[in-house]
Design an enzyme around this catalytic site. Structure first.
Site, short mmCIF file in Angstrom:
data_model
loop_
_atom_site.label_atom_id
_atom_site.label_comp_id
_atom_site.label_asym_id
_atom_site.label_seq_id
_atom_site.Cartn_x
_atom_site.Cartn_y
_atom_site.Cartn_z
N LYS A 16 -1.08 -27.23 -4.36
CA LYS A 16 -1.50 -28.40 -5.16
C LYS A 16 -0.44 -29.52 -5.08
CE LYS A 16 -1.75 -25.98 -9.02
NZ LYS A 16 -1.33 -24.66 -8.49
N ARG A 62 -6.42 -26.48 -17.13
CA ARG A 62 -6.23 -25.07 -16.82
C ARG A 62 -7.02 -24.17 -17.74
NH1 ARG A 62 -0.73 -25.65 -14.20
NH2 ARG A 62 -0.30 -23.56 -13.46
N ARG A 82 9.59 -20.90 -1.66
CA ARG A 82 9.60 -22.33 -2.04
C ARG A 82 11.00 -22.76 -2.51
NH1 ARG A 82 5.41 -24.42 -6.30
NH2 ARG A 82 6.21 -22.68 -7.51
N ARG A 123 12.63 -22.35 -8.28
CA ARG A 123 12.13 -22.46 -9.66
C ARG A 123 12.32 -21.16 -10.44
NH1 ARG A 123 6.26 -25.34 -9.52
NH2 ARG A 123 5.77 -23.59 -10.87
N ARG A 181 1.54 -15.16 -13.57
CA ARG A 181 0.91 -16.47 -13.42
C ARG A 181 -0.45 -16.33 -12.73
NH1 ARG A 181 5.60 -19.16 -10.26
NH2 ARG A 181 4.18 -20.90 -9.89
#
Ligand code: AP5
Ligand code: MG
Length: 215
Positions: free
Chosen positions: A13, A88, A127, A160, A171
């Site tokens: 996203k 969400r 990431r 993160r 998640r």
């Protein structure tokens, strides 16, 4: 162009939103980024949000809806926006509808990025994000020119806090339970476009651009 990017953690996203910002000159509205900024600033909202985020759960609807309501009213959203990570939940989607009606706006498209679970875990664990400009990288799929340094601004890259394997699994569970039903919500509104998110970054971008040409 008023767009929502929907998809599980790691679906791309943020990556695709940044490319769409360049293409259309409209802002990316990432509730995750805004919440991380509040955490960083140690504001009362940030301190509350951090507990939910580090556990992989959702920040309460009223908090997130308030942030988005304010942001959508800003001048740079006049010609469009890309919502990344919002809505969400059902109540968030209902509130968005109401806020947009108040602003005299409508949605043009809801792009749902589809990526296999195993690929999501690989994407999230690899990431890295620039601490200065926020640009995203991937150690394998989109590596920086120099190890640990942002290729754009030279800032330091970090991982993160919620990109640990246990939090990632949670998640994903939360996504399936609370967010995936929004596909049906927007399908019924005739806005949903399902996009294969398994290709490389530029292939996915081309698929999204082709889908947006039709709306
Ligand atoms: P948020 O920041 O929105 O996180 P998320 O939804 O879990 O999604 P990510 O940002 O992890 O993934 P992404 O889809 O943006 O993928 P990316 O492009 O980075 O939210 C974080 C938390 O904040 C939530 O858990 C919640 O607590 C809270 N929150 C936020 N919004 C909320 C809301 N509305 N309500 C309540 N709580 C909320 O890509 C991932 C990696 O893959 C990158 O390294 C990238 O380089 C790489 N990559 C991307 N595309 C490709 C590709 N096609 N091929 C190979 N690699 C790729
Ligand atoms: Mg993101």
């Amino acid at each position: 162009m008023n767009i929502i990017l929907l998809g599980p953690p790691g679906a791309g996203k943020g990556t695709q939103a940044a490319l769409l910002v360049k293409k259309y000159g409209i802002p990316q509205i990432s509730t995750g980024d805004m919440l991380r900024a509040a955490v960083q600033a140690q504001s009362p909202m940030g301190i509350e949000a951090k507990k939910h985020m580090n556990a992989g759960g959702l920040v309460p609807d009223n908090v997130v809806i308030g942030i988005v309501r304010e942001r959508l009213g800003e001048d740079d959203c006049q010609d469009g926006f890309i919502l990344d990570g919002f809505p969400r939940t059902g109540p968030q989607a209902d509130s968005l509808k109401q806020v947009l009606a108040e602003l005299g706006k409508t949605l043009d498209s809801v792009i749902s990025l589809q990526v296999d679970t195993d690929a999501l875990v690989v994407r999230l664990t690899g990431r890295r994000t620039c601490t200065d400009c926020g640009k995203g990288f991937h150690l394998q799929f989109d590596p920086p020119a120099e190890d640990g340094k942002c290729s754009s601004c030279g800032g330091e890259l970090m991982q993160r806090d919620d990109d640990t394997e246990a939090t990632i699994r949670n998640r994903m569970k939360v996504y399936q339970q609370q967010t995936a039903p929004l596909e049906d919500y927007y399908r019924k509104e005739g806005l949903l476009v399902v996009v294969d998110g398994m290709g490389d970054i530029s292939t996915v971008k081309q698929t999204i651009l082709a889908a947006l040409q039709d709306c």
